[in-house]
Each structure stands twice: as C-alpha cells, then as structure tokens.
Design a protein around this motif. Structure first.
Motif, short mmCIF file in Angstrom:
data_model
loop_
_atom_site.label_atom_id
_atom_site.label_comp_id
_atom_site.label_asym_id
_atom_site.label_seq_id
_atom_site.Cartn_x
_atom_site.Cartn_y
_atom_site.Cartn_z
N ALA A 27 115.73 -8.55 59.42
CA ALA A 27 116.09 -9.70 60.26
C ALA A 27 116.60 -9.20 61.61
CB ALA A 27 117.16 -10.55 59.57
N ALA A 28 117.39 -8.13 61.58
CA ALA A 28 117.94 -7.58 62.83
C ALA A 28 116.81 -7.02 63.71
CB ALA A 28 118.94 -6.47 62.50
N LEU A 29 115.86 -6.36 63.10
CA LEU A 29 114.74 -5.81 63.87
C LEU A 29 113.98 -6.92 64.59
CD1 LEU A 29 112.63 -3.59 64.56
CD2 LEU A 29 111.57 -4.06 62.34
N TYR A 30 113.66 -7.97 63.87
CA TYR A 30 112.90 -9.07 64.48
C TYR A 30 113.74 -9.81 65.51
CZ TYR A 30 108.55 -8.75 61.93
OH TYR A 30 107.33 -8.33 61.48
N GLY A 61 103.82 2.34 53.08
CA GLY A 61 104.00 3.17 54.26
C GLY A 61 104.64 4.50 53.99
N TYR A 62 105.09 4.73 52.76
CA TYR A 62 105.69 6.02 52.41
C TYR A 62 104.89 6.63 51.25
CZ TYR A 62 109.76 4.38 55.06
OH TYR A 62 110.59 3.91 56.03
N PRO A 63 103.75 7.22 51.54
CA PRO A 63 102.88 7.71 50.45
C PRO A 63 103.56 8.75 49.56
CG PRO A 63 102.04 8.41 52.60
CD PRO A 63 103.14 7.45 52.86
N GLU A 64 104.51 9.49 50.13
CA GLU A 64 105.20 10.50 49.32
C GLU A 64 106.50 9.96 48.73
OE1 GLU A 64 103.56 13.20 48.91
OE2 GLU A 64 102.10 12.62 50.44
N GLY A 65 106.81 8.69 48.96
CA GLY A 65 108.09 8.14 48.53
C GLY A 65 109.18 8.54 49.52
N ILE A 66 110.32 7.92 49.40
CA ILE A 66 111.45 8.21 50.30
C ILE A 66 112.73 7.89 49.53
CG2 ILE A 66 111.32 5.87 51.30
CD1 ILE A 66 112.26 7.19 53.97
N SER A 67 113.81 8.60 49.83
CA SER A 67 115.06 8.28 49.13
C SER A 67 115.61 6.96 49.67
CB SER A 67 116.09 9.40 49.32
OG SER A 67 116.73 9.26 50.55
N GLY A 68 116.31 6.23 48.82
CA GLY A 68 116.87 4.94 49.22
C GLY A 68 117.73 5.05 50.48
N PRO A 69 118.74 5.99 50.48
CA PRO A 69 119.60 6.11 51.66
C PRO A 69 118.82 6.46 52.93
CG PRO A 69 120.60 7.18 49.78
CD PRO A 69 119.23 6.76 49.33
N GLU A 70 117.81 7.32 52.79
CA GLU A 70 117.02 7.69 53.97
C GLU A 70 116.25 6.49 54.50
OE1 GLU A 70 114.71 11.13 52.93
OE2 GLU A 70 113.88 11.26 54.95
N MET A 71 115.72 5.71 53.58
CA MET A 71 114.97 4.53 54.01
C MET A 71 115.89 3.54 54.74
SD MET A 71 112.53 2.13 51.76
CE MET A 71 113.08 0.47 51.78
N MET A 72 117.09 3.35 54.20
CA MET A 72 117.99 2.41 54.85
C MET A 72 118.41 2.92 56.23
SD MET A 72 117.66 0.22 52.74
CE MET A 72 118.41 -0.93 53.88
N GLN A 73 118.59 4.24 56.35
CA GLN A 73 118.92 4.80 57.67
C GLN A 73 117.80 4.51 58.67
OE1 GLN A 73 121.91 6.84 58.55
NE2 GLN A 73 121.09 6.00 60.45
N GLN A 74 116.57 4.66 58.19
CA GLN A 74 115.43 4.41 59.09
C GLN A 74 115.34 2.94 59.48
OE1 GLN A 74 111.76 6.12 57.74
NE2 GLN A 74 112.60 8.18 57.64
N LEU A 75 115.57 2.04 58.52
CA LEU A 75 115.53 0.61 58.85
C LEU A 75 116.62 0.29 59.87
CD1 LEU A 75 114.91 -1.30 55.48
CD2 LEU A 75 113.27 -0.45 57.10
N ASP A 77 118.06 2.42 62.01
CA ASP A 77 117.71 3.04 63.30
C ASP A 77 116.69 2.19 64.06
OD1 ASP A 77 119.33 5.14 62.66
OD2 ASP A 77 117.71 6.54 62.15
N GLN A 78 115.73 1.66 63.31
CA GLN A 78 114.68 0.88 63.95
C GLN A 78 115.26 -0.40 64.57
OE1 GLN A 78 111.39 0.14 61.32
NE2 GLN A 78 110.08 -0.69 62.94
N ALA A 79 116.19 -1.03 63.85
CA ALA A 79 116.83 -2.23 64.39
C ALA A 79 117.69 -1.88 65.60
CB ALA A 79 117.69 -2.89 63.31
N GLU A 80 118.37 -0.75 65.55
CA GLU A 80 119.25 -0.33 66.64
C GLU A 80 118.45 -0.03 67.91
OE1 GLU A 80 121.57 3.25 65.92
OE2 GLU A 80 123.25 2.34 67.01
#
Ligand code: NDP
Length: 341
Positions: A27-30, A61-75, A77-80
């Motif tokens: 929601a923040a990103l949009y 979008g993450y063919p190799e998977g991603i850790s939960g905390p890393e994914m949340m950091q990326q989300l 960062d993208q909103a920021e």
C-alpha cells in the motif's frame, strides 16, 4: 523515538498506513508512487509474520526463494525509494471519523491525523493459553513448522490443531522429524479431505484424538520435554514426550484498535465492501490478513495492499474540496522523514 522529519506536529497526512506486512508496504509503495507521501506506522517488529519465516518460495519473482526478513526489507526499501515515511513504533489508539474527514491515530501521546487510513495490522497466531506455552516459546514451543522444522531432524514432535494449516505443517514437518503426532481436540477434523488423506498416508505421522493440551512441561533444563494431554470426553490425562511442538489452531486478526468503530465479522476480521478494500467508514480501507481468513498468503496480502492504496487514492481524489491540497513532497518541498524508534 527520533524524528527524521516534521511529523511531530499535528498535521494532516494524506494517508496513514497502520501495519507493515506485505499489505502495508505494498500500500505504501502504491501510495507513494501516487505522490501521496504516505506515513507508515510499522511497529517495533516491522515486517509482520514473515519476519518469522525462513524461506519464502511461493512469492513470484524469487526463483531461488528468499528469506522472510530479507523480503520484508526489500518491500520496505522499495516503498521508501518513492517517498514513504516510517514510524517504527506501535499505533496505540485509532479514532475514526464516522462520516469521513480527518481520522486520528495515536502513538502513545503523539497524535497524527489523516484524510485516508489504510489498516494493515495483520493477524497473529492464536494461542492455546495453557501453562508452559509462553514460558517455553522458542524453547520447543513454536507456531511455524515451516520456519523451524529443520531444527527438529530425527526428533519427536507434535502439531496441535486439526485444520488445513495443521495438516500442512504436519506434512512438512514429517520430512524432518522422526515422529509427528497431530493432536486434535475432536475426532473429526476441520481440514479438507485431501489434506487429511495426505497426512494419513505418511508413515511417521500419527493423528491423536480427541485430546486437548493441559500443559507444556520442561525437564530439568529450560527446554520442552513433554506435553500433558487431556482426553476431551473422559478427562483422562496422558504424557506425550516431545522435543518440539507447533501450535496451528488458527489466527486472530489484530483488529482491537478499531473494534466498535468498524464492522467486524464473527471472528473479528474487518469487513470490507465487495471486492474493494473500503470499510463502512469513508476514507478507511483495510487489507491483508486483517480482512482475509482464507488465503493469507504474502502475495494475496500484497495484492490487497495495492487495492487499498488505489481505493485511498480514488477516495482522496473524489472527496477533495477545491481549496484542499495534497500534502505531497512535491508541493510542500518537505523531505520525507524516516522515523525510527
Ligand atoms: P482453521 O480455523 O481452519 O482450523 C483451526 C483448527 O484449530 C481447528 O481444528 C480447531 O478445532 C482447532 N482449534 C482452534 N482453537 C483451538 C484450541 N483452543 N484448542 C485446540 N484446538 C483448537 O484454521 P487454519 O489455520 O487451519 O486454516 C485457516 C484457513 O486457511 C482455512 O480456510 C483453511 O482451509 C485455509 N488453509 C488452506 C490450506 C491449503 O489449502 N493448503 C493450508 C492452510 C490453510 P475445531 O475444528 O474443533 O474448531
């Protein structure tokens, strides 16, 4: 709390987003890309339930998977990147204006106001509320087998619950543990037939009914050694030796802050209008696990966060009086603040 910008004075925000799982950050990103300069109240433990997840393998979008905390950091960062501001603290009170206008959100003594609010507070694992559950948390008692199963290789484990989550967790755990006992309080299971059939076909998985947990017990050390179970009908007690137990008895939405102000369903999830994220109060939108008992996936939460931001954007556009103006970064010249506790 330290403030990186001028959010200490009561000014009217365009959009306040309460919550910071995939729904809140999307929601923040949009909203930030719509130039609304949203303010996210993300909580101390920002990132929601995914912060407790090791590998996320089903988010596109993450063919190799991603850790939960890393994914949340990326989300985050993208909103920021597009101007979202954050307060890393808990919303303690929300006062919604029944007919629209300015809604108010508090963080302790600090008051914030917004024309639109996106509620994305998510849900929490339901607790059993039995002795030992809290004391032995992370020392044998857990709520996410998919997160922690690897720690229980060749160990005696149990799952408490009889729904699809319990079956899914048990099936996953059976690949690691030497034994998985599913403890259900009734002889009938709430889980779908297909999940039940899959579970029944697994050799090291046992279904034990009808039992409830009386307590979780440590041995001489600080970790879980066994559970005391009670037969639901006869009251007979028995001991179940365990190295680990996972409680999967459903979720509870974090809707307490808006109880009495918005329509909630029987299980206290926020009710939204049709396929939209609109609640019964103009300018208030709800997304993610706070409204969803069924899907509860990161990707569905993110999708509904997107919907909430679009609904908020359209609401603001349509409800703006001629003299009102956006408090956007572009028009005020303010630098977006990052606020950390
Ligand atoms: P559910 O509400 O479906 O099941 C909760 C289970 O916990 C029930 O067996 C319930 O027992 C039991 N329970 C509740 N409270 C207690 C308690 N205090 N003590 C002991 N047992 C208790 O939740 P789920 O999380 O399993 O599923 C939620 C939704 O997600 C469902 O719609 C499900 O279909 C869906 N889902 C789908 C999956 C899939 O398709 N792969 C995977 C996971 C979830 P009782 O039945 O007696 O109330």
């Amino acid at each position: 709390m330290t403030f990186g910008g001028d959010v200490s004075e009561v000014q009217t925000e365009n959009v306040i987003i309460v919550g910071s799982g995939p729904a809140g950050y999307t929601a923040a990103l949009y909203a930030s890309r719509a130039d609304l300069s949203p303010l996210v109240i993300e909580g101390f433990l920002w990132g929601g339930l995914l912060q407790q997840t090791t590998d996320v393998e089903n988010y596109p979008g993450y063919p190799e998977g991603i850790s939960g905390p890393e994914m949340m950091q990326q989300l985050r960062d993208q909103a920021e990147r597009f101007g979202t501001r954050f307060i890393t603290d808990e919303a303690t009170r929300i006062e919604l204006s029944r007919d629209g206008g300015e809604h108010r959100v508090w963080i302790g003594e600090q008051e914030l106001r917004a024309r639109a609010v996106v509620l994305a507070m998510g849900a929490e694992h339901r607790k059993l509320g039995v002795p030992g559950e809290e004391e032995l948390a992370s020392r044998g008692v857990s709520y996410c087998a998919t997160c922690d199963a690897a720690f229980f290789r060749e160990r005696q484990t149990a799952i408490v619950g009889g729904g699809d989550s319990a079956m899914e967790e048990a099936i996953f755990l059976s690949k690691f543990a030497s034994k998985v006992t599913v403890v259900n309080r009734r002889d009938e299971f709430r889980a779908s037939q297909i999940m039940l059939d899959r579970a029944r076909a697994i050799e090291n998985l046992e279904l034990l009914t009808p039992y409830v947990v009386s307590s979780f017990e440590p041995g001489a050390g600080p970790a879980l050694t066994h559970a005391v179970l009670r037969h639901s009908d006869t009251g007979e007690e028995r001991r179940l030796d365990l190295d680990g137990v996972f409680i999967a008895v459903g979720h509870e939405p974090n809707s307490a802050l808006v109880e009495g102000q918005l329509e909630l369903d029987d299980e206290l999830y926020v009710v939204t209008e049709g396929k939209s994220t609109r609640t019964g109060v103009p300018g208030v939108f709800a997304a993610g696990d706070l409204v969803d008992h069924t899907y509860r996936q990161a990707v569905t939460a993110a999708g509904s966060g997107c919907q909430a931001a679009l609904d908020a954007e359209w609401y603001l556009r349509d409800s703006m009086s001629p003299e009102a103006h956006w408090l956007s970064e572009r028009e005020t010249g303010e630098t977006p603040a990052t606020v950390t506790a």
